[in-house]
Design a protein around this motif. Structure first.
Motif, short mmCIF file in Angstrom:
data_model
loop_
_atom_site.label_atom_id
_atom_site.label_comp_id
_atom_site.label_asym_id
_atom_site.label_seq_id
_atom_site.Cartn_x
_atom_site.Cartn_y
_atom_site.Cartn_z
N PRO A 129 63.77 -7.16 42.01
CA PRO A 129 62.13 -6.51 42.00
C PRO A 129 62.13 -6.65 40.38
CG PRO A 129 63.41 -5.13 43.14
CD PRO A 129 64.35 -6.30 42.78
N LYS A 130 60.68 -6.79 39.95
CA LYS A 130 60.42 -6.82 38.40
C LYS A 130 61.02 -5.61 37.65
CE LYS A 130 57.65 -10.44 38.67
NZ LYS A 130 58.01 -11.68 37.97
N ASP A 131 60.85 -4.58 38.17
CA ASP A 131 61.58 -3.16 37.47
C ASP A 131 62.75 -3.37 36.98
OD1 ASP A 131 62.05 -2.92 40.26
OD2 ASP A 131 62.11 -0.83 40.17
N LEU A 132 63.84 -3.99 38.11
CA LEU A 132 64.96 -4.22 37.94
C LEU A 132 65.37 -5.36 36.72
CD1 LEU A 132 66.96 -3.72 41.10
CD2 LEU A 132 67.51 -2.65 39.16
N GLN A 133 64.27 -6.41 37.03
CA GLN A 133 64.26 -7.53 35.84
C GLN A 133 64.46 -6.94 34.52
OE1 GLN A 133 62.35 -11.03 36.87
NE2 GLN A 133 62.69 -10.82 38.93
N ALA A 134 63.23 -6.03 34.53
CA ALA A 134 63.03 -5.58 32.99
C ALA A 134 64.19 -4.67 32.39
CB ALA A 134 61.85 -4.63 33.05
N VAL A 135 64.94 -3.95 33.48
CA VAL A 135 66.10 -3.17 32.92
C VAL A 135 67.25 -4.22 32.44
CG1 VAL A 135 68.03 -1.70 33.54
CG2 VAL A 135 65.58 -1.25 34.35
N LEU A 136 67.53 -5.26 33.22
CA LEU A 136 68.54 -6.19 32.88
C LEU A 136 68.22 -7.08 31.99
CD1 LEU A 136 69.64 -7.11 36.56
CD2 LEU A 136 71.07 -5.60 34.95
N CYS A 137 66.85 -7.42 31.72
CA CYS A 137 66.46 -8.19 30.68
C CYS A 137 65.45 -7.52 29.70
CB CYS A 137 65.83 -9.68 31.11
SG CYS A 137 67.28 -10.66 32.03
N PRO A 138 65.76 -6.57 29.13
CA PRO A 138 64.64 -6.13 28.19
C PRO A 138 63.97 -6.82 27.20
CG PRO A 138 67.00 -5.36 27.31
CD PRO A 138 67.06 -6.03 28.58
N PRO A 139 62.68 -6.59 26.89
CA PRO A 139 62.09 -7.80 26.05
C PRO A 139 62.75 -7.53 24.55
CG PRO A 139 60.59 -5.70 26.55
CD PRO A 139 61.76 -5.64 27.54
#
Length: 586
Positions: free
Chosen positions: A576-586
């Motif tokens: 999911p997008k929220d987990l992607q954001a955690v694993l790959c922070p901008p």
């Protein structure tokens, strides 16, 4: 060049500390860092002189911003001069090894891994000690108050390149003693232009109008008594001075007075036994100690050793205390006072004045330690140790024949080095074979399970294996091999060898596991019935393996690294997008 002796820490605005403590982009920035190339070879250059009021005094440290603690300065001063018992007139070259004291030094050594990962274990950079290479001059000079000119030029390094640095000193020291500081500054600037020491490469090192050509040994070199021949990379003018080795000493010259006991001394080194070498001068003591510690190659010498040690050393009390057993150290000394101080040590080797005639000098005799009582003790190996292996009489005959036929000393040294190398290999090969049998089979490594464990080393199982796979297969020497192995298991060298081999096997296991994951074709199918927690766990573990592999800690191919990164991207893309954001922070 007036260089202050007071040496503060290198500043963050371009100092060496920053270069050595950062891991990313180091190579790209190296040329911009002051003294980056110089520090790949040397830590600093010191000049030690004799002051009537202060005694030995540190006159100069170059580069001036290299940090030495007061204790390190004191040690360098005392270790750079022969003691009064040696009576060294003229020029004398020797070496010493001293413990680092500065807590911040470790931050500067962050770039050791690329070199250490490719260098032979015995030639890796010292992590906690400095090596000092000394050129001492003492000549009569009526203009001096004491009537003598006394000064030492010292190269301080963490690389055990004794041959290279002694050759370098023989070029620059005589010139320095004539022209002083400007000459030294020019030499240091030349060294700061040298390429870094890369294992496996032949390098041309220009200094003072001479080009020294050396080959840096590599871990993958075939073990030979004679090093690989140099190859000219280009037509150089002037023609280079070719050093056949950066580190190997003339073994035959070092061992001449103790040839009949070389095997006993080899056993004492193998077992990490405490040994005092009492020699007439620091050049004899340092060369013999370095020869002894090198005779175990390809095994790394894991004990402490001091090629030259004085009663003024900051560790004198620690190493000479009688309240506990003598430490596992080889100590080179010249002051007869040590005979009394170290009377409780189990092995003392006293060497007489060297005789440089063509004949073989009188061999030192084995003597009981009880006879070691007076300050005028005669030369001899004072020990109650009984060798486990029989003496190789054929080797002694060949060496003696070589002396009679005036065979060149380098040929004699090659013969002696080959004997010691084959002896060590015969001893270590059964251990290597048994250790390899403890590695899990490759077919037991599966992608989605933790890799299997390395089996434990069982000494009794190993000793039983010697009956059909022991050193008798490769060595003609008879003796109590089992007894030697049993004592070896209690030594620092077994611990050092086992830790290194276990570490290499664990890294190989992890690399095979990473390859198994990357070669698996069904990662999407694996993810279908897995929870988000399990998938995130896989990402984190893969990332950890990738970081370790990229840091030269895992033996994996570049294509495997690329696949691992692709797998990480694929797995993260399925979340999911929220987990992607955690694993790959901008």
């Amino acid at each position: 060049m007036e260089v202050p002796v007071d040496t503060g820490p290198r500043q963050a605005g371009g100092g060496l500390g920053v270069a050595r403590s950062t891991s990313s982009g180091r190579a790209a920035r190296a040329s911009a860092i002051p003294w980056a190339r110089f520090s790949a070879w040397l830590e600093c250059v010191c000049v030690v002189t004799f002051d009537l009021e202060l005694g030995q005094a540190l006159e100069l440290v170059y580069p001036s911003d290299f940090r030495l603690t007061d204790k390190e300065k004191s040690s360098i001063c005392y270790l750079s001069f022969p003691d009064s018992h040696s009576g060294c007139l003229g020029d004398t070259q020797f070496s010493f090894r001293m413990r680092q004291c500065g807590g911040q030094k470790s931050l500067w050594h962050g770039d050791d891994r690329p070199y250490n990962s490719k260098a032979p274990l015995a030639l890796q950079r010292e992590p906690a000690h400095y090596l000092g290479y000394v050129y001492f001059r003492q000549v009569k000079d009526s203009s001096m108050k004491r009537g003598y000119f006394q000064k030492s030029l010292v190269l301080v390094s963490r690389l055990p390149f004794v041959r290279l640095f002694q050759s370098l000193l023989s070029l620059i020291a005589p010139e320095y003693f004539e022209k002083l500081a400007p000459c030294l500054e020019a030499v240091c600037n030349e060294i700061d232009q040298w390429p870094a020491p890369v294992p496996g490469q032949t390098l041309n090192l220009p200094v003072m109008g001479v080009v020294i050509q050396v080959r840096i040994p590599s871990r993958v070199d075939k073990l030979e008594p004679n090093p690989p021949k140099q190859c000219d990379q280009e037509n150089l003018l002037p023609a280079p001075v070719v050093l056949t080795s950066v580190h190997e000493l003339d073994l035959f010259r070092c061992f001449r007075p103790v040839l009949t006991h070389v095997q006993t001394l080899w056993e004492l080194m193998l077992l990490g036994e405490p040994l005092v070498v009492l020699a007439p001068s620091p050049d004899v003591s340092s060369e013999l100690v370095l020869a002894l510690t090198s005779c175990l190659q390809p095994l790394k010498f894991c004990c402490d050793f001091r090629p030259y040690f004085t009663i003024h050393d900051s560790e004198f009390k620690e190493l000479t205390t009688r309240t506990q057993a003598p430490p596992n150290v080889v100590l080179g000394v010249t002051n007869p006072f040590f005979i009394k101080t170290l009377q409780h040590w189990p092995h003392v080797l006293r060497i007489g004045e060297p005789k440089m005639s063509g004949d073989l000098p009188k061999q030192v005799k084995l003597k009981k330690p009880s006879r070691l009582k007076t300050l005028d003790t005669k030369p001899g190996l004072y020990t109650s140790y009984t060798a486990h292996l029989h003496r190789d009489k054929a080797l002694l005959k060949r060496l003696l024949k070589g002396v009679q036929k005036k065979r060149p000393w380098d040929a004699q040294s090659a013969l002696l080095r080959r004997h010691l190398l084959e002896l060590t290999q015969s001893f270590i090969i059964p251990l290597e074979h048994y250790m390899a049998s403890l590695m899990p089979l490759q077919k037991s490594i599966t992608p989605w399970k933790s890799p299997p464990q390395i089996c434990p080393f069982r000494q009794d199982d190993f000793l039983r294996s010697l009956e059909h796979a022991g050193p008798q297969l490769t060595c003609i020497l008879k003796g109590d091999w089992l007894g030697l192995y049993r004592r070896f298991f209690k030594s620092p060298h077994f611990d050092g060898w086992y830790r290194q081999r276990h570490k290499e096997m664990a890294q190989k296991l992890e690399a095979l596991h990473l390859e198994a994951i990357c070669e698996a074709q069904n990662i999407e199918a694996w993810m279908k019935d897995k929870s988000e927690v399990e998938v995130v766990d896989l990402v984190l573990k893969l990332r950890e393996k990738l970081v370790r592999a990229q840091g030269h800690q895992l033996p994996v191919k570049e294509v495997t690294l690329q696949r691992a990164q692709l797998y990480i991207d694929t797995v993260i893309g399925s979340l999911p997008k929220d987990l992607q954001a955690v694993l790959c922070p901008p």
